[in-house]
Motif scaffolding. Structure first.
Motif, PDB file in Angstrom:
ATOM      1  N   ILE A 135       9.492 -30.523 -40.153  1.00 54.76           N
ATOM      2  CA  ILE A 135       8.468 -29.824 -40.924  1.00 54.76           C
ATOM      3  C   ILE A 135       8.633 -30.146 -42.403  1.00 54.76           C
ATOM      4  O   ILE A 135       9.732 -30.004 -42.952  1.00 54.76           O
ATOM      5  CB  ILE A 135       8.560 -28.298 -40.724  1.00 54.76           C
ATOM      6  CG1 ILE A 135       8.425 -27.950 -39.243  1.00 54.76           C
ATOM      7  CG2 ILE A 135       7.484 -27.575 -41.534  1.00 54.76           C
ATOM      8  CD1 ILE A 135       8.771 -26.520 -38.926  1.00 54.76           C
ATOM      9  N   ARG A 136       7.566 -30.579 -43.043  1.00 54.82           N
ATOM     10  CA  ARG A 136       7.544 -30.779 -44.492  1.00 54.82           C
ATOM     11  C   ARG A 136       6.642 -29.722 -45.111  1.00 54.82           C
ATOM     12  O   ARG A 136       5.476 -29.574 -44.722  1.00 54.82           O
ATOM     13  CB  ARG A 136       7.013 -32.163 -44.855  1.00 54.82           C
ATOM     14  CG  ARG A 136       7.930 -33.318 -44.481  1.00 54.82           C
ATOM     15  CD  ARG A 136       7.317 -34.646 -44.894  1.00 54.82           C
ATOM     16  NE  ARG A 136       7.123 -34.710 -46.349  1.00 54.82           N
ATOM     17  CZ  ARG A 136       6.007 -35.096 -46.938  1.00 54.82           C
ATOM     18  NH1 ARG A 136       4.953 -35.448 -46.214  1.00 54.82           N
ATOM     19  NH2 ARG A 136       5.926 -35.152 -48.253  1.00 54.82           N
ATOM     20  N   GLU A 137       7.183 -28.970 -46.070  1.00 57.20           N
ATOM     21  CA  GLU A 137       6.395 -27.966 -46.785  1.00 57.20           C
ATOM     22  C   GLU A 137       6.162 -28.454 -48.214  1.00 57.20           C
ATOM     23  O   GLU A 137       7.116 -28.821 -48.911  1.00 57.20           O
ATOM     24  CB  GLU A 137       7.105 -26.609 -46.810  1.00 57.20           C
ATOM     25  CG  GLU A 137       6.913 -25.830 -45.533  1.00 57.20           C
ATOM     26  CD  GLU A 137       7.161 -24.348 -45.734  1.00 57.20           C
ATOM     27  OE1 GLU A 137       6.652 -23.567 -44.922  1.00 57.20           O
ATOM     28  OE2 GLU A 137       7.862 -23.965 -46.689  1.00 57.20           O
ATOM     29  N   THR A 145       8.461 -30.646 -52.516  1.00 61.75           N
ATOM     30  CA  THR A 145       8.504 -30.752 -51.060  1.00 61.75           C
ATOM     31  C   THR A 145       9.882 -30.369 -50.531  1.00 61.75           C
ATOM     32  O   THR A 145      10.904 -30.725 -51.111  1.00 61.75           O
ATOM     33  CB  THR A 145       8.178 -32.191 -50.614  1.00 61.75           C
ATOM     34  OG1 THR A 145       6.873 -32.538 -51.077  1.00 61.75           O
ATOM     35  CG2 THR A 145       8.211 -32.314 -49.097  1.00 61.75           C
ATOM     36  N   ILE A 167      11.067 -22.840 -39.784  1.00 62.76           N
ATOM     37  CA  ILE A 167      11.401 -23.326 -41.124  1.00 62.76           C
ATOM     38  C   ILE A 167      12.875 -23.106 -41.458  1.00 62.76           C
ATOM     39  O   ILE A 167      13.238 -22.530 -42.471  1.00 62.76           O
ATOM     40  CB  ILE A 167      10.476 -22.739 -42.203  1.00 62.76           C
ATOM     41  CG1 ILE A 167      10.394 -21.217 -42.134  1.00 62.76           C
ATOM     42  CG2 ILE A 167       9.101 -23.351 -42.116  1.00 62.76           C
ATOM     43  CD1 ILE A 167       9.599 -20.601 -43.281  1.00 62.76           C
ATOM     44  N   ARG A 308      -1.030 -29.846 -39.124  1.00 65.85           N
ATOM     45  CA  ARG A 308      -1.155 -29.420 -40.525  1.00 65.85           C
ATOM     46  C   ARG A 308      -1.502 -27.947 -40.518  1.00 65.85           C
ATOM     47  O   ARG A 308      -2.419 -27.510 -39.822  1.00 65.85           O
ATOM     48  CB  ARG A 308      -2.241 -30.206 -41.255  1.00 65.85           C
ATOM     49  CG  ARG A 308      -2.461 -29.765 -42.709  1.00 65.85           C
ATOM     50  CD  ARG A 308      -3.537 -30.621 -43.367  1.00 65.85           C
ATOM     51  NE  ARG A 308      -3.771 -30.240 -44.736  1.00 65.85           N
ATOM     52  CZ  ARG A 308      -4.669 -29.342 -45.129  1.00 65.85           C
ATOM     53  NH1 ARG A 308      -5.421 -28.731 -44.227  1.00 65.85           N
ATOM     54  NH2 ARG A 308      -4.827 -29.054 -46.395  1.00 65.85           N
ATOM     55  N   GLN A 324       1.952 -27.055 -44.730  1.00 67.34           N
ATOM     56  CA  GLN A 324       2.957 -27.442 -43.751  1.00 67.34           C
ATOM     57  C   GLN A 324       2.473 -28.648 -42.951  1.00 67.34           C
ATOM     58  O   GLN A 324       1.392 -28.613 -42.374  1.00 67.34           O
ATOM     59  CB  GLN A 324       3.251 -26.294 -42.781  1.00 67.34           C
ATOM     60  CG  GLN A 324       4.073 -25.163 -43.352  1.00 67.34           C
ATOM     61  CD  GLN A 324       4.428 -24.144 -42.279  1.00 67.34           C
ATOM     62  OE1 GLN A 324       3.752 -24.021 -41.274  1.00 67.34           O
ATOM     63  NE2 GLN A 324       5.496 -23.401 -42.497  1.00 67.34           N
ATOM     64  N   SER A 326       3.899 -31.145 -39.853  1.00 66.18           N
ATOM     65  CA  SER A 326       4.981 -31.170 -38.880  1.00 66.18           C
ATOM     66  C   SER A 326       4.661 -32.126 -37.740  1.00 66.18           C
ATOM     67  O   SER A 326       3.501 -32.467 -37.495  1.00 66.18           O
ATOM     68  CB  SER A 326       5.234 -29.764 -38.328  1.00 66.18           C
ATOM     69  OG  SER A 326       4.078 -29.278 -37.658  1.00 66.18           O
TER      70      SER A 326
END
Length: 341
Positions: A135-137, A145, A167, A308, A324, A326
């Motif tokens: 997961i990239r926030e 990021t 997360i 997304r 988000q 992922s």
């Protein structure tokens, strides 16, 4: 307006306990919709991850956690909601050919590539489904990021505690009680009972029986379409391996729901540009998001790329909007929780 602001404040509240995972949010939303559709009878209890968000569903009042927001709705006792237009040849959902092309293409891709995995897996009830999600926030204002790795071990038949992460934070999720149901199912026996024909799958998830040879979808209300979308999104998002034919049917069924649309030029977690599919849910209040967010697909092959979504947090008394992105890095069937393949 005040009610919306209160909902936003509640969404941003941090009790210092693990956040609700997608499956729990989904179960609470399912109970909300089931209560709306069920009439005046008593509703079963709902299990939650967070003790501070224990919610009762009784009488005409229904409460659900949707996309991080605690939503309270007063049921209209005159019926179960407005009836949505069925997806006929003249309806907007049929005219929006792009979403049907994308999801039918995804179904075709799934049929070609998932048969071997489906036949090889067939998890036993006493096993666990392991998933590893990246997961990239992204802070929408600053662009900062953070990357998280979430590893889950879900009990196939829900008879054992499951390890759930969201997360970067993990906790044990206890088995459901006798009067509770869990969606989506992970056990092979239940999944194999679901129809692999998209129209019949919709009718099954809507708790309806086919009305004639054409399996008509007419007369389905907005609330029921919302429930069907939630169940399909749950299947596609949280069940990495299914019996042959079920995933393609779920993709095709999703494309038949009024309000599902395609959104081009969407970046996934790896920076690839794809086409996304999302749902405009008419039953949700302004500002609330439907379960599942955006499903992103390769625009040429229609291979699934990832999700997304969005959430908001409060940092130093300021509201921070986060995007988000992922994707599922890997999955496996294992014999016990915390066992890696």
């Amino acid at each position: 307006m005040r009610d919306i602001e209160e909902l936003r404040e509640l969404r941003e509240y941090d009790a210092g306990t693990p956040p609700l995972d997608d499956a729990t949010r989904g179960r609470v939303r399912a109970r909300l919709l089931s209560t709306i559709n069920a009439g005046n009878g008593p509703a079963p209890a709902v299990r939650h991850r967070r003790p501070v968000l224990r919610v009762a569903l009784t009488g005409a009042v229904a409460v659900a956690v949707v996309g991080g927001v605690l939503v309270t709705g007063q049921r209209d006792d005159s019926g179960d909601g407005k009836t949505a237009a069925p997806p006929t040849a003249s309806s907007p959902v049929m005219q929006n050919l792009s979403v049907r092309i994308v999801l039918n293409g995804a179904a075709t891709y799934a049929r070609r590539h998932e048969q071997a995995a489906s036949l090889a897996a067939s998890p036993r009830d006493d096993q666990f489904i392991y998933t590893k999600e990246i997961i990239r926030e992204i802070d929408e204002k600053t662009g900062a990021t953070k990357t998280y790795t979430d590893e889950d071990w879900r009990s196939v038949d829900n008879s054992k505690p499951s390890w759930i992460m969201e997360i970067g934070k993990g906790w044990w999720s206890q088995p459901p009680q006798k009067n509770e149901t869990v969606w989506p199912p992970q056990d092979w026996g239940t999944l194999k009972k679901l129809p692999t024909d998209p129209r019949k799958l919709i009718l099954e998830l809507a708790h309806r029986r086919p009305s004639g040879k054409d399996d008509s979808l007419s007369g389905i209300s907005d609330a029921t379409w919302s429930l069907v979308q939630f169940k399909l999104a749950g299947l596609l998002k949280l069940v990495p391996v299914m019996p042959e034919g079920l995933r393609p049917a779920a993709y095709e069924a999703l494309g038949m729901i009024p309000g599902v649309k395609a959104v081009p030029n969407q970046k996934d977690a790896k920076g690839r540009t794809g086409v996304a599919v999302t749902y405009d849910d008419p039953t949700l209040p302004d500002g609330a998001r439907s379960f599942g967010g955006y499903f992103i697909f390769d625009p040429k092959t229609y291979a699934f790329l990832g999700f997304r979504d969005a959430r908001a947090v409060v940092r130093n008394k300021h509201r921070v909007e986060l995007t988000q992105l992922s994707y599922l890095d890997s999955w496996a069937v294992v014999d016990k929780a915390k066992q890696r393949p």
